[in-house]
Design a protein around this motif. Sequence first.
Motif, PDB file in Angstrom:
ATOM      1  N   SER A   1      41.567  41.304  37.740  1.00  0.00           N
ATOM      2  CA  SER A   1      40.711  40.917  36.616  1.00  0.00           C
ATOM      3  C   SER A   1      39.648  41.971  36.336  1.00  0.00           C
ATOM      4  CB  SER A   1      40.024  39.569  36.905  1.00  0.00           C
ATOM      5  OG  SER A   1      40.964  38.540  37.050  1.00  0.00           O
TER       6      SER A   1
ATOM      7  N   ASN B   1      49.882  38.621  39.658  1.00  0.00           N
ATOM      8  CA  ASN B   1      48.673  38.284  40.405  1.00  0.00           C
ATOM      9  C   ASN B   1      48.900  38.120  41.903  1.00  0.00           C
ATOM     10  OD1 ASN B   1      47.162  38.371  38.087  1.00  0.00           O
ATOM     11  ND2 ASN B   1      46.892  36.159  37.899  1.00  0.00           N
TER      12      ASN B   1
ATOM     13  N   HIS C   1      42.010  44.786  34.208  1.00  0.00           N
ATOM     14  CA  HIS C   1      41.810  44.281  32.842  1.00  0.00           C
ATOM     15  C   HIS C   1      40.456  44.666  32.269  1.00  0.00           C
ATOM     16  CE1 HIS C   1      45.519  41.961  33.030  1.00  0.00           C
ATOM     17  NE2 HIS C   1      45.168  41.595  34.254  1.00  0.00           N
TER      18      HIS C   1
ATOM     19  N   VAL D   1      44.774  36.432  33.073  1.00  0.00           N
ATOM     20  CA  VAL D   1      43.801  37.503  33.309  1.00  0.00           C
ATOM     21  C   VAL D   1      42.614  36.987  34.124  1.00  0.00           C
ATOM     22  CG1 VAL D   1      42.211  39.118  32.209  1.00  0.00           C
ATOM     23  CG2 VAL D   1      44.462  38.706  31.195  1.00  0.00           C
ATOM     24  N   ALA D   2      42.058  35.862  33.712  1.00  0.00           N
ATOM     25  CA  ALA D   2      40.817  35.361  34.300  1.00  0.00           C
ATOM     26  C   ALA D   2      40.986  34.874  35.732  1.00  0.00           C
ATOM     27  CB  ALA D   2      40.241  34.244  33.436  1.00  0.00           C
TER      28      ALA D   2
ATOM     29  N   GLY E   1      36.882  36.383  35.091  1.00  0.00           N
ATOM     30  CA  GLY E   1      37.542  36.454  36.384  1.00  0.00           C
ATOM     31  C   GLY E   1      36.658  37.042  37.455  1.00  0.00           C
TER      32      GLY E   1
ATOM     33  N   GLY F   1      38.575  39.081  31.727  1.00  0.00           N
ATOM     34  CA  GLY F   1      38.383  39.868  32.936  1.00  0.00           C
ATOM     35  C   GLY F   1      36.995  39.688  33.517  1.00  0.00           C
TER      36      GLY F   1
END
Length: 447
Positions: free
Chosen positions: A196, A251, A200, A306-307, A366, A363
């Motif tokens: 993240s 991930n 990202h 993403v998060a 995250g 991001g």
Amino acid sequence: MGCRQSFKQCCDRPKNTNVRISLPAVCFVWQIAMIILFGIFIRYDQESDAHWTEYRKFRNISSDIENDFYFRYPSFQDVHVMIFVGFGFLMTFLKRYSFSAVGFNFLIAAFGLQWALLMQGWFQSLDPMDGKIKISMESLINADFCVASCLIAYGAVLGKLSPVQLMVMTLFGITLYAVEEFIILNLIHARDAGGSMVIHTFGAYYGLSISWMLYRPNLDQSKRLNGSVYHSDVFAMIGTLFLWMFWPSFNSAVTDHGDGQHRAAINTYLALASTVLTTVAISSLSQKTGKLDMVHIQNSTLAGGVAVGTAAEFMLMPYGSLIIGFCCGIISTLGYIYITPFMEKYLKIQDTCGIHNLHAMPGVIGGIVGAVTAAAASEGKLDKNAAAMKSAQFICFQLCCILRMPIWGDASDDNCFDDELYWELPEDEESIPPILEDNNHMRNRDV
């Protein structure tokens, strides 16, 4: 605006030069350089070397099935598909730029992964005994991660830079990525399984900063091409689905074997599912007609993946993953509706793919989620990070100066978002005459 004005004074060059850097020359020279550097530095690690049998006996490894290849390769396959198919097709939404979206994605990914193996190797896996970089299946996954950050940055400048400019941008981007990855993971010792922060957030703000520095005030001259048609949106949706399906592998690919990797896949799976429903709801509510906007469905449905990346392997609990996806679906969709137009109008940032909404904001979320669930870094390490970020800003400034030089063959303001400048295109199909009712095999007719 003062920063941009001073930047232009430093970087503006006469536009009437006939000097152009050739794409074939860059590709040939780069590949020869890679052959030489790989010959000097790159070697197989112990699990991919021909001496694996002796190593297995020395370590009392009972079977070949315990070779890391069998654990990592399925995830590597998924990540590799995301890089070359997912990112490539996601950017085919422009009506006349599909060749370049997929083709240049292919080019800079193949270009970048070689440099990434070297840069990440020099920073993280250089053998002190012989000075060689030992690569493994995990090295290939990390190289793909590194390339992903540059493909994210590519989204901000899609349709506006030449392939040679993209290669230069990727060269600097991977170098900066290796530095910030080393700082975050090795000096600060932060955990960021799904990237993240490292992938990202870095990739998004790297791309946005370049887009800001290379702002085109007359880009409206290409407005007719800066949009989609029905079939281009369908192809972009293929990219979305590939990314959405394989994001749990992304991930969890480099997490430790066992429960952490298991949790990372589950948490990502749930966050993505939650994001889809929220995105659909917000997209429909934002339209007076209640209809859906394909831009939101193509992009914001991925924001949960993403998060959740930084904290993917943590004990978020399933409901926590759903909450993260729920929040990101709202924030990302509203970003496309309100923040992207604001950034272009007032901040002079032309974000073609909306990477600020899909990668930058999720991001940051995250990183916050990861910080809440993990120990904070020490003050001394943060000072090192701040110094490194200042260096990164300076390098990015110099890169933008280089990219503004009139030697790259980039498109003029009235010719952006068009494949014709770089590709041999097939002739447009002739109009197909309408099918007469008697010739339509889908209709019943008397025999």
